[in-house]
Design a protein around this motif. Structure first.
Motif, PDB file in Angstrom:
ATOM      1  N   HIS A  83       0.852  -1.189   0.000  1.00 14.81           N
ATOM      2  CA  HIS A  83       0.000   0.000   0.000  1.00 14.81           C
ATOM      3  C   HIS A  83       0.893   1.247   0.000  1.00 14.81           C
ATOM      4  N   THR A  84       0.675   2.138  -0.966  1.00 13.86           N
ATOM      5  CA  THR A  84       1.398   3.415  -0.981  1.00 13.86           C
ATOM      6  C   THR A  84       0.404   4.565  -1.000  1.00 13.86           C
ATOM      7  N   ILE A 112      10.545   2.706  -5.310  1.00 18.55           N
ATOM      8  CA  ILE A 112       9.094   2.833  -5.428  1.00 18.55           C
ATOM      9  C   ILE A 112       8.714   4.275  -5.747  1.00 18.55           C
ATOM     10  N   HIS A 113       9.319   5.216  -5.049  1.00 21.57           N
ATOM     11  CA  HIS A 113       9.055   6.639  -5.300  1.00 21.57           C
ATOM     12  C   HIS A 113       9.428   6.988  -6.735  1.00 21.57           C
ATOM     13  N   SER A 115      12.263   1.684  -0.978  1.00 23.78           N
ATOM     14  CA  SER A 115      11.405   2.861  -0.834  1.00 23.78           C
ATOM     15  C   SER A 115      11.774   3.925  -1.873  1.00 23.78           C
ATOM     16  N   TYR A 128       3.114   8.401  -2.633  1.00 20.12           N
ATOM     17  CA  TYR A 128       4.321   7.709  -3.090  1.00 20.12           C
ATOM     18  C   TYR A 128       5.125   7.073  -1.957  1.00 20.12           C
ATOM     19  N   GLN A 129       4.556   7.028  -0.758  1.00 20.22           N
ATOM     20  CA  GLN A 129       5.254   6.454   0.382  1.00 20.22           C
ATOM     21  C   GLN A 129       4.674   5.076   0.715  1.00 20.22           C
ATOM     22  N   PRO A 130       5.517   4.032   0.748  1.00 20.22           N
ATOM     23  CA  PRO A 130       5.012   2.691   1.050  1.00 20.22           C
ATOM     24  C   PRO A 130       4.761   2.508   2.540  1.00 20.22           C
ATOM     25  N   ARG A 131       3.698   1.788   2.849  1.00 16.46           N
ATOM     26  CA  ARG A 131       3.372   1.480   4.238  1.00 16.46           C
ATOM     27  C   ARG A 131       3.849   0.065   4.577  1.00 16.46           C
ATOM     28  N   SER A 150      -4.470   6.021  -2.864  1.00 20.16           N
ATOM     29  CA  SER A 150      -3.618   4.872  -2.586  1.00 20.16           C
ATOM     30  C   SER A 150      -3.343   4.093  -3.873  1.00 20.16           C
ATOM     31  N   LEU A 159       6.679  -1.277   4.674  1.00 20.51           N
ATOM     32  CA  LEU A 159       7.626  -1.841   3.722  1.00 20.51           C
ATOM     33  C   LEU A 159       8.618  -2.775   4.406  1.00 20.51           C
TER      34      LEU A 159
END
Length: 260
Positions: free
Chosen positions: A23-24, A62-63, A59, A27-30, A76, A32
């Motif tokens: 879940h992002t 992903i960004h 991270s 652009y920040q993953p939760r 999300s 991770l």
């Protein structure tokens, strides 16, 4: 997609893999770190594959991937992290949600139960995903929204990335605690904080038929089932669980392992 740290055009990789749906938001993953721990532990225990994935590195990538894709920061987005038996890894953009954060989804699906035995179903692998995709397509063709896989003994096939739970008399029944995933941990802790008793037991067709509520948990949050067969379900405690998930900070769960 990103393959081994390099941004590339999307390509089909004919390799067996383990994966996580991350879940992002903005652009920040939760969670991770939890996702990486699960992948690396399973890869080492099942394939003797050692990796050097780090939370900081993934991270950042992903960004980069989401920024390059020019997707909205305000909703999300599912990012899929795949770890191959070779030790290579890739990162893919998955579904884009209508929502921001973990929520109770507005869609209340009518679900078809499909008998399908899945080898090593507790493992979040490409084989399990292929079985899920097949069952989902079979349900769509028959006019249903989603599917739940049932094995030949009449029990729900345990799915770490989409755990199924039932609620009856303020007791939430969910897969065994050995089923190791972020989704299962979120469900377990949110149910306890919502004042529910949690029972760990494989769910049967009888449990589904007798439940007050049936729900699933994915990267988006909670989906409350509308109907399975002739049984219609309430939506009550699922909303409380979803709101609790959004406020959670997962406890340290490094001691949880899957025994396969």
């Amino acid at each position: 997609m990103i393959y081994n740290g390099e941004l590339q055009d999307m390509q089909l990789l004919d390799q067996v893999y383990l994966y996580q749906n991350i879940h992002t938001l903005n652009y920040q993953p939760r969670y991770l770190g939890h996702h990486i721990e699960i992948l690396t532990t399973l890869a080492e225990s099942n394939w003797q594959t050692k990796t050097t994935l780090t939370e900081k590195k993934i991270s950042k990538e992903i960004h980069q991937l989401l920024d390059t894709s020019r997707l909205s920061r305000n909703v999300s987005i599912c990012v899929i992290l795949r770890l191959y038996a070779s030790g290579d890894y890739s990162i893919h953009v998955g579904e884009v949600s209508f929502y921001a954060g973990y929520v109770l989804r507005s869609l209340r699906p009518v679900i078809k139960c499909i008998e399908m035995d899945v080898a090593m179903s507790a493992l979040p692998s490409s084989a399990r995903k292929a079985s899920y995709d097949l069952a989902h397509q079979m349900a769509l063709v028959d006019g249903y929204h989603e599917s739940i896989m049932i094995d030949s003994s009449g029990l729900v096939v345990e799915d770490p990335l989409r755990p199924v739970a039932t609620i009856k008399n303020y007791t939430l029944q969910m897969p065994s605690p050995s089923l190791w995933s972020v989704e299962c941990m979120l469900l377990e802790q949110a149910a306890e904080l919502s004042g529910l008793n949690v029972a760990y037991e494989r769910i049967s067709l009888s449990d589904i038929a007798n439940a007050d509520e049936v729900l699933t948990v994915t990267y988006q949050g909670v989906t409350s089932v509308s109907r399975i067969g002739e049984k219609n379900y309430f939506v009550s405690l699922a909303d409380k669980i979803a709101k609790t998930i959004e406020t959670l900070e997962l406890q340290n769960t490094s001691q949880k392992k899957i025994n396969l």
